[in-house]
Scaffold this motif. Structure first.
Motif, PDB file in Angstrom:
ATOM      1  N   ALA A   1     -15.987   8.358 -15.785  1.00 28.97           N
ATOM      2  CA  ALA A   1     -14.928   8.667 -16.749  1.00 28.97           C
ATOM      3  C   ALA A   1     -14.253   7.400 -17.273  1.00 28.97           C
ATOM      4  CB  ALA A   1     -13.907   9.617 -16.142  1.00 28.97           C
ATOM      5  N   ASP A   2     -13.975   6.447 -16.408  1.00 24.75           N
ATOM      6  CA  ASP A   2     -13.349   5.202 -16.872  1.00 24.75           C
ATOM      7  C   ASP A   2     -14.272   4.430 -17.806  1.00 24.75           C
ATOM      8  OD1 ASP A   2     -11.025   5.714 -15.462  1.00 24.75           O
ATOM      9  OD2 ASP A   2     -11.576   4.444 -13.761  1.00 24.75           O
TER      10      ASP A   2
ATOM     11  N   ASP B   1     -19.780  15.479 -21.597  1.00 18.89           N
ATOM     12  CA  ASP B   1     -19.486  15.871 -20.222  1.00 18.89           C
ATOM     13  C   ASP B   1     -19.892  14.689 -19.348  1.00 18.89           C
ATOM     14  OD1 ASP B   1     -18.595  18.406 -20.937  1.00 18.89           O
ATOM     15  OD2 ASP B   1     -20.606  19.264 -20.790  1.00 18.89           O
ATOM     16  N   ALA B   2     -18.905  14.027 -18.761  1.00 14.28           N
ATOM     17  CA  ALA B   2     -19.150  12.810 -17.984  1.00 14.28           C
ATOM     18  C   ALA B   2     -19.209  13.108 -16.499  1.00 14.28           C
ATOM     19  CB  ALA B   2     -18.025  11.810 -18.241  1.00 14.28           C
TER      20      ALA B   2
ATOM     21  N   HIS C   1     -18.140  16.559 -12.564  1.00 13.25           N
ATOM     22  CA  HIS C   1     -18.070  16.173 -13.972  1.00 13.25           C
ATOM     23  C   HIS C   1     -16.670  16.422 -14.520  1.00 13.25           C
ATOM     24  CE1 HIS C   1     -22.461  16.381 -13.830  1.00 13.25           C
ATOM     25  NE2 HIS C   1     -22.510  15.889 -15.056  1.00 13.25           N
ATOM     26  N   VAL C   2     -16.372  15.804 -15.639  1.00  6.54           N
ATOM     27  CA  VAL C   2     -15.168  16.097 -16.407  1.00  6.54           C
ATOM     28  C   VAL C   2     -15.545  16.162 -17.888  1.00  6.54           C
ATOM     29  CG1 VAL C   2     -13.456  15.127 -14.823  1.00  6.54           C
ATOM     30  CG2 VAL C   2     -14.538  13.640 -16.509  1.00  6.54           C
TER      31      VAL C   2
ATOM     32  N   ILE D   1     -10.212  12.417 -20.819  1.00  3.77           N
ATOM     33  CA  ILE D   1     -10.489  13.671 -20.120  1.00  3.77           C
ATOM     34  C   ILE D   1      -9.764  14.793 -20.857  1.00  3.77           C
ATOM     35  CG2 ILE D   1     -10.170  14.956 -17.966  1.00  3.77           C
ATOM     36  CD1 ILE D   1     -10.537  12.249 -16.505  1.00  3.77           C
TER      37      ILE D   1
ATOM     38  N   TYR E   1     -16.538   5.698 -19.873  1.00  3.62           N
ATOM     39  CA  TYR E   1     -16.475   6.355 -21.177  1.00  3.62           C
ATOM     40  C   TYR E   1     -15.116   6.132 -21.844  1.00  3.62           C
ATOM     41  CZ  TYR E   1     -20.943   8.641 -20.330  1.00  3.62           C
ATOM     42  OH  TYR E   1     -22.269   8.893 -20.094  1.00  3.62           O
TER      43      TYR E   1
ATOM     44  N   MET F   1     -14.886  15.333 -21.676  1.00  5.44           N
ATOM     45  CA  MET F   1     -14.157  14.235 -22.322  1.00  5.44           C
ATOM     46  C   MET F   1     -14.259  14.406 -23.836  1.00  5.44           C
ATOM     47  SD  MET F   1     -14.923  10.961 -19.882  1.00  5.44           S
ATOM     48  CE  MET F   1     -13.381  10.132 -20.348  1.00  5.44           C
TER      49      MET F   1
ATOM     50  N   SER G   1     -17.960  12.373 -13.112  1.00  7.61           N
ATOM     51  CA  SER G   1     -16.586  11.940 -12.835  1.00  7.61           C
ATOM     52  C   SER G   1     -16.465  10.450 -12.559  1.00  7.61           C
ATOM     53  CB  SER G   1     -16.008  12.733 -11.662  1.00  7.61           C
ATOM     54  OG  SER G   1     -15.912  14.092 -12.015  1.00  7.61           O
TER      55      SER G   1
END
Length: 151
Positions: A119-120, A113-114, A141-142, A129, A122, A144, A116
């Motif tokens: 995200a790039d 769970d990143a 968060h998003v 995502i 990760y 992943m 947001s």
């Protein structure tokens, strides 16, 4: 001193080092990000849980944990000291964590769970995502996922 990378179950880590790892997580997540939540959630001591960290001598610069969830591996609690950011230390720790997940459970996906805004970052390690955004402690968060290798 050169940065060294380590991995062990919580019970195998010297108490001073474990304290420094947990203190780093608290400083980053609870103090810096102002997220008052139960950082110590019991998962660090689950069977099969591993903690990884990068150190410069006794100083813990970055840390994360690896968990085995049903049918997937999970990387979480990725934290890096503010003074150690943008030096590639966390990226190397992440590469090692992905490799360790693949070694322990070949073919299983890896999830996390990143936050947001990361995200790039990760995504550099093969994570995509995998669901709708959500808020945790007022931080976007998003979810992943990094697909498992097919045989």
């Amino acid at each position: 001193m050169p940065v060294t990378y380590h991995r062990a179950a919580a019970a195998e880590i010297a108490p001073e080092t474990l304290y420094r790892m947990l203190w780093l997580r608290l400083r980053v997540f609870v103090v810096e990000q102002r997220a008052a939540y139960p950082e110590l959630d019991g998962r660090d001591i689950e069977p099969g849980a591993e903690l990884m960290w990068a150190a410069d001598g006794d100083e813990v610069l970055s840390t994360l944990r690896i968990l085995r969830d049903p049918a997937q591996m999970r990387i979480g609690r990725v934290a890096t000291d503010a003074a150690a950011r943008r030096r590639g230390i966390a990226a190397e720790l992440m590469r090692r964590a992905v490799a360790r997940c693949e070694e322990r459970a070949p073919g299983l996906p890896i999830v996390l769970d990143a936050q947001s805004q990361l995200a790039d970052w990760y995504g550099r390690f093969g994570f995509e995502i995998s669901g709708p955004p959500f808020s945790e402690d007022d931080i976007p968060h998003v979810p992943m996922r990094r697909p498992g290798a097919t045989t």
